[in-house]
Write an enzyme that holds these catalytic residues in place. Structure first.
Site, PDB file in Angstrom:
ATOM      1  N   GLY A 155     -29.437 -27.995 -36.738  1.00 19.40           N
ATOM      2  CA  GLY A 155     -30.733 -28.019 -36.072  1.00 19.40           C
ATOM      3  C   GLY A 155     -30.594 -28.279 -34.586  1.00 19.40           C
ATOM      4  CB  THR A 165     -36.363 -25.607 -39.481  1.00 21.15           C
ATOM      5  OG1 THR A 165     -35.705 -26.852 -39.705  1.00 21.15           O
ATOM      6  CG2 THR A 165     -37.615 -25.535 -40.339  1.00 21.15           C
ATOM      7  CG  LEU A 222     -30.652 -36.220 -36.964  1.00 19.17           C
ATOM      8  CD1 LEU A 222     -29.350 -36.931 -37.312  1.00 19.17           C
ATOM      9  CD2 LEU A 222     -30.547 -35.618 -35.570  1.00 19.17           C
ATOM     10  CG  ASN A 229     -30.162 -36.614 -53.319  1.00 22.25           C
ATOM     11  OD1 ASN A 229     -30.142 -37.376 -54.285  1.00 22.25           O
ATOM     12  ND2 ASN A 229     -30.681 -35.399 -53.387  1.00 22.25           N
ATOM     13  CE1 TYR A 231     -40.893 -34.634 -39.298  1.00 21.42           C
ATOM     14  CE2 TYR A 231     -42.407 -35.420 -37.607  1.00 21.42           C
ATOM     15  CZ  TYR A 231     -41.120 -35.143 -38.029  1.00 21.42           C
ATOM     16  OH  TYR A 231     -40.047 -35.393 -37.188  1.00 21.42           O
ATOM     17  CE  LYS A 239     -38.420 -37.224 -40.124  1.00 21.58           C
ATOM     18  NZ  LYS A 239     -36.955 -37.181 -40.253  1.00 21.58           N
TER      19      LYS A 239
END
Length: 319
Positions: free
Chosen positions: A13, A39, A77, A103, A149, A153
């Site tokens: 990313g 992404t 990340l 995980n 999102y 988080k």
């Protein structure tokens, strides 16, 4: 970092690829970048592939995570990170923040590795406290368009803290504020590539709302320096990493115009639901505990970013 082995999840990313590069530059013996490319972009690590100690693995961490040999650091990340991405990939965003994070924590526990959780300023929601300090719990709409999102988080922070308390995993949590630089996707929906793309095409700047909402922009090399300092520290609890230089979106459009020499008029559009009105980090903890603060001026960072997008625009399609 010399002689250490690190696994970077989301390593192809925008930020992850810069982090892999920094770890190798700092002497890491092995850096394994794991990314499913939902992404990310394998082109982001093309210059790293020939380097000794670097390995890229295409894998979705939701499906599990196994790494041969010792691991000193697991840096997570992995997540869609732009409004367009998590609007188009809501379930994937929630799953990588929950199943994927667990995980990753299981891997860190198994290998007795330090675990870095890349969280976000979005955990503060549309903040009622300004600037935002780490002890602020936030103002988040749990069912709004940004919630997949925000809540993913927030959950990833919670499960990381739980693994630290109950399983003894060494956890570091970073809350990343707006970051920009080379390797961003031009069409990812965030304000930096949006404005730069419009400037390079000679188009109007699209500003949502009246342009008075504020953001703080941190250059990616500064951010990565903060991540490395944090993972090598013994600092517990979340740490804000971002640039405290606050500016309105309208001022930022003018900064992009000045740096690029392009762009037309500012055109205003309705403000999206739950779009934060203010966003500015309090970086006292980072300054005090890590000796970190941003060094790259916005004007210099924008020149580097604009040069990158000009180069990308000139490449043949698919490269």
């Amino acid at each position: 970092m010399r002689g250490k082995r690190a696994v970077v999840l989301g390593g192809a990313g925008f930020v992850g690829s810069h982090l892999c590069e920094r770890l190798l530059d700092d002497g890491a013996a092995s850096v394994i970048a794991v990314d499913n490319l939902i992404t990310g972009n394998e082109q982001n690590v093309r210059t790293l592939k020939p380097r000794a100690g670097f390995q890229y693995v295409k894998q979705d961490i939701i499906d599990g995570l196994e790494v041969d040999g010792p691991v000193d650091y697991v840096l997570n990340l992995a997540s869609p990170a732009s409004p367009i991405d998590y609007a188009n990939l809501p379930l994937e965003t929630l799953r990588v923040g929950s199943i994927g994070t667990e995980n990753a924590l299981k891997l860190a526990e198994k290998k007795k590795a330090v675990f870095l959780m890349a969280s976000t300023s979005e955990v503060y929601g549309d903040p009622l406290v300004h600037p935002q300090k780490e002890d602020y719990w936030g103002n988040v709409n749990p069912i709004g368009p940004r919630s997949v999102y925000d809540e993913a988080k927030r959950y990833s922070e919670a499960i990381s803290a739980a693994y630290e308390r109950s399983r003894g995993v060494e956890v570091r949590i970073v809350r990343i504020f707006n970051t920009y630089g080379p390797r961003m996707r031009l069409n990812d929906g965030r304000v930096v590539p949006a404005f730069v793309g419009q400037a390079l095409k000679g188009e109007d700047f699209s500003v949502f709302g009246d342009g008075s909402q504020t953001r703080s922009f941190c250059y990616v090399k500064d951010l990565v320096d903060g991540l490395v300092r944090l993972v090598l520290s013994d600092v517990r609890g979340p740490v804000n990493i971002g640039n405290p230089r606050e500016m309105t979106i309208k001022q930022f459009a003018e900064a992009v115009r000045a740096a690029s020499g392009g762009g037309r008029e500012i055109v205003y559009h309705p403000l999206p639901k739950d779009d934060p009105k203010q966003r500015q980090p309090d970086i006292t903890r980072a300054r005090t505990l890590l000796g970190w603060e941003p060094k790259v001026l916005l004007e210099d960072g924008l020149r580097e970013t604009i040069a990158y997008f000009r180069e990308v625009a000139g490449r043949p399609s698919g490269t």
